[in-house]
Design an enzyme around this catalytic site. Structure first.
Site, PDB file in Angstrom:
ATOM      1  N   SER A 143       0.858  -1.188   0.000  1.00 42.01           N
ATOM      2  CA  SER A 143       0.000   0.000   0.000  1.00 42.01           C
ATOM      3  C   SER A 143       0.891   1.234   0.000  1.00 42.01           C
ATOM      4  O   SER A 143       2.036   1.172   0.469  1.00 42.01           O
ATOM      5  CB  SER A 143      -0.863  -0.014   1.274  1.00 42.01           C
ATOM      6  OG  SER A 143      -1.502   1.225   1.438  1.00 42.01           O
ATOM      7  N   TYR A 156      -2.132  -0.063  10.251  1.00 41.15           N
ATOM      8  CA  TYR A 156      -2.088  -0.365   8.824  1.00 41.15           C
ATOM      9  C   TYR A 156      -0.781   0.125   8.196  1.00 41.15           C
ATOM     10  O   TYR A 156      -0.098  -0.627   7.485  1.00 41.15           O
ATOM     11  CB  TYR A 156      -3.305   0.263   8.136  1.00 41.15           C
ATOM     12  CG  TYR A 156      -3.513  -0.204   6.713  1.00 41.15           C
ATOM     13  CD1 TYR A 156      -4.045  -1.466   6.442  1.00 41.15           C
ATOM     14  CD2 TYR A 156      -3.183   0.612   5.636  1.00 41.15           C
ATOM     15  CE1 TYR A 156      -4.248  -1.898   5.132  1.00 41.15           C
ATOM     16  CE2 TYR A 156      -3.379   0.192   4.329  1.00 41.15           C
ATOM     17  CZ  TYR A 156      -3.910  -1.069   4.079  1.00 41.15           C
ATOM     18  OH  TYR A 156      -4.095  -1.488   2.776  1.00 41.15           O
TER      19      TYR A 156
HETATM   20  O1  NJP Z   1     -10.113  -5.793   0.766  1.00 45.09           O
HETATM   21  P1  NJP Z   1     -11.392  -6.656   1.098  1.00 45.09           P
HETATM   22  P2  NJP Z   1      -9.229  -5.582  -0.547  1.00 45.09           P
HETATM   23  N1  NJP Z   1      -7.042 -14.739   6.813  1.00 45.09           N
HETATM   24  O2  NJP Z   1     -11.750  -6.257   2.473  1.00 45.09           O
HETATM   25  C1  NJP Z   1      -9.407 -11.674   3.539  1.00 45.09           C
HETATM   26  C2  NJP Z   1      -4.690  -4.102   0.079  1.00 45.09           C
HETATM   27  N2  NJP Z   1      -5.001  -2.734  -0.340  1.00 45.09           N
HETATM   28  O3  NJP Z   1      -9.555  -6.521  -1.607  1.00 45.09           O
HETATM   29  O4  NJP Z   1     -11.209 -14.145   5.400  1.00 45.09           O
HETATM   30  C3  NJP Z   1      -7.305 -14.894   5.512  1.00 45.09           C
HETATM   31  O5  NJP Z   1     -12.392  -6.586   0.018  1.00 45.09           O
HETATM   32  C4  NJP Z   1     -10.912 -11.505   3.375  1.00 45.09           C
HETATM   33  O6  NJP Z   1     -11.571 -12.772   3.373  1.00 45.09           O
HETATM   34  P3  NJP Z   1     -12.298 -13.430   4.660  1.00 45.09           P
HETATM   35  C5  NJP Z   1      -5.233  -4.503   1.420  1.00 45.09           C
HETATM   36  O7  NJP Z   1      -4.468  -4.027   2.491  1.00 45.09           O
HETATM   37  C6  NJP Z   1      -6.282  -2.369  -0.583  1.00 45.09           C
HETATM   38  O8  NJP Z   1      -9.260  -4.136  -0.852  1.00 45.09           O
HETATM   39  O9  NJP Z   1     -13.252 -14.372   4.027  1.00 45.09           O
HETATM   40  N3  NJP Z   1      -7.939 -13.990   4.770  1.00 45.09           N
HETATM   41  C7  NJP Z   1     -10.995 -10.911   1.982  1.00 45.09           C
HETATM   42  O10 NJP Z   1     -10.985 -11.932   1.011  1.00 45.09           O
HETATM   43  C8  NJP Z   1      -5.180  -6.010   1.308  1.00 45.09           C
HETATM   44  O11 NJP Z   1      -3.903  -6.487   1.635  1.00 45.09           O
HETATM   45  C9  NJP Z   1      -6.532  -1.045  -0.958  1.00 45.09           C
HETATM   46  O12 NJP Z   1     -12.916 -12.326   5.427  1.00 45.09           O
HETATM   47  C10 NJP Z   1      -8.341 -12.882   5.385  1.00 45.09           C
HETATM   48  C11 NJP Z   1      -9.714 -10.092   1.870  1.00 45.09           C
HETATM   49  O13 NJP Z   1      -8.828 -10.543   2.920  1.00 45.09           O
HETATM   50  C12 NJP Z   1      -5.457  -6.255  -0.168  1.00 45.09           C
HETATM   51  O14 NJP Z   1      -5.261  -5.017  -0.825  1.00 45.09           O
HETATM   52  C13 NJP Z   1      -5.483  -0.135  -1.103  1.00 45.09           C
HETATM   53  C14 NJP Z   1      -8.114 -12.639   6.752  1.00 45.09           C
HETATM   54  C15 NJP Z   1      -9.970  -8.614   2.076  1.00 45.09           C
HETATM   55  O15 NJP Z   1     -10.836  -8.174   1.091  1.00 45.09           O
HETATM   56  C16 NJP Z   1      -6.855  -6.756  -0.473  1.00 45.09           C
HETATM   57  O16 NJP Z   1      -7.794  -5.880   0.081  1.00 45.09           O
HETATM   58  C17 NJP Z   1      -4.202  -0.555  -0.858  1.00 45.09           C
HETATM   59  C18 NJP Z   1      -7.436 -13.631   7.468  1.00 45.09           C
HETATM   60  N4  NJP Z   1      -7.191 -13.510   8.779  1.00 45.09           N
HETATM   61  C19 NJP Z   1      -3.965  -1.855  -0.474  1.00 45.09           C
HETATM   62  N5  NJP Z   1      -8.629 -11.423   7.072  1.00 45.09           N
HETATM   63  C20 NJP Z   1      -7.914  -0.563  -1.241  1.00 45.09           C
HETATM   64  N6  NJP Z   1      -8.930  -1.436  -1.243  1.00 45.09           N
HETATM   65  O17 NJP Z   1      -8.094   0.641  -1.491  1.00 45.09           O
HETATM   66  C21 NJP Z   1      -9.169 -10.921   5.942  1.00 45.09           C
HETATM   67  O18 NJP Z   1      -3.197   0.340  -1.007  1.00 45.09           O
HETATM   68  N7  NJP Z   1      -8.987 -11.787   4.925  1.00 45.09           N
END
Ligand code: NJP
Length: 258
Positions: A143, A156
């Site tokens: 990020s 974060y």
């Molecule tokens: O977020 P979201 P994004 N173990 O909330 C999973 C980075 N990023 O797609 O476990 C395993 O829609 C959760 O699945 P579930 C950000 O930091 C974003 O935007 O079923 N999985 C879901 O599939 C992140 O690293 C932006 O709840 C776990 C996913 O993570 C990446 O992009 C900007 C978990 C999150 O989906 C994907 O984020 C940036 C666990 N303990 C960087 N906890 C942005 N969106 O603007 C959660 O610079 N998940």
């Protein structure tokens, strides 16, 4: 278009957002994608959907904060497909957003467990297999927060800075043994995470208009680019989609021209 036939790509956090888009994009290029997240039903459904469209997809529940889960995920991928060509360390969280002295230490630590230690576990358990094969790519989703300070985001910003450090260290240790490790800073993306940020109302990112966010499919295309040798100049660094250089390399609309 990259041909990923015969490649196995493991994706964490694939139940929605960037991870889901990456799974669909890479499966469309021929890869066998191994989707993982905590929401088993959701990843099973996406995998089934990909298979219905003629792609190859498997699903395996994994909480990245649990080392045994991550080790099990890598074993599952290897046992099922005999290989891991790439790992996308994508799972990440931002909640709860809070200024330092209002933050709950247990919740703050939970973000460290997911965003930082989850990426370490991924590297720790994928790289030995990649070294045996003499090749492999790990994309760590980073990020802009890795190199900037935002109010309410101490958990974060610091965990993403730690992920950038892991990218650099892994590249230093294994870059000359065929292991490609690269970070990706996507900019703001229209996913559930941005809805959570908007609700917090705590810093300028929460006040961005939704039109400022890019679709997760663009990030998926950047991941495709990073799996290809043509991105080698960026190994060991965070490749950014917030620059015209990055957008141009992937073939996306430029930042300056919208
Ligand atoms: O977020 P979201 P994004 N173990 O909330 C999973 C980075 N990023 O797609 O476990 C395993 O829609 C959760 O699945 P579930 C950000 O930091 C974003 O935007 O079923 N999985 C879901 O599939 C992140 O690293 C932006 O709840 C776990 C996913 O993570 C990446 O992009 C900007 C978990 C999150 O989906 C994907 O984020 C940036 C666990 N303990 C960087 N906890 C942005 N969106 O603007 C959660 O610079 N998940």
């Amino acid at each position: 278009m990259t041909n990923l036939s015969d490649n196995t790509v493991v994706i964490t956090g694939a139940s929605r957002g960037i991870g889901e888009a990456a799974a669909r994009q890479l499966a469309g290029l021929g890869a066998t994608v191994v989707l993982s997240a905590r929401s088993s039903a959701r990843i099973e459904k996406i995998a089934e959907d990909i298979r219905t469209q003629g792609g190859h997809a498997l699903a395996r529940r994994c909480d990245v904060s649990q080392e045994q889960d991550v080790a099990g995920l890598m074993r599952f991928a290897i046992d099922s497909t005999s290989r891991i060509d790439a790992l996308i360390n994508n799972a990440g969280i931002i909640e709860p957003i809070a200024r330092l002295i209002e933050s709950d230490p247990d919740e703050w630590s939970r973000v460290v467990d997911v965003n930082f230690k989850g990426v370490y576990y991924g590297l720790r358990h994928a790289i030995p297999h990649m070294l045996e094969r003499g090749r492999g790519t790990v994309v760590n989703i980073s990020s802009g927060a890795a190199t900037s300070a935002l109010e309410g985001w101490s958990h974060y910003c610091s965990t993403k800075a730690a992920v950038l450090s892991l990218t650099r260290c892994a590249h230093r240790e294994y870059g000359d043994q065929g292991i490609r490790v690269i970070g990706l800073s996507p900019g703001t993306v229209a996913t559930q995470m941005q809805s959570q940020i908007k609700r917090s109302g705590i810093n300028p990112v929460s006040r961005l208009d939704s039109s400022a966010h890019i679709p997760p499919e663009w990030v998926a295309r950047a991941i495709e680019f990073l799996l290809d040798k043509s991105s080698d100049a960026f190994l060991g660094t965070d490749f950014s989609l917030k620059t015209d250089e990055g957008r141009k390399a992937v073939g996306l609309p430029l930042v300056t021209t919208g």
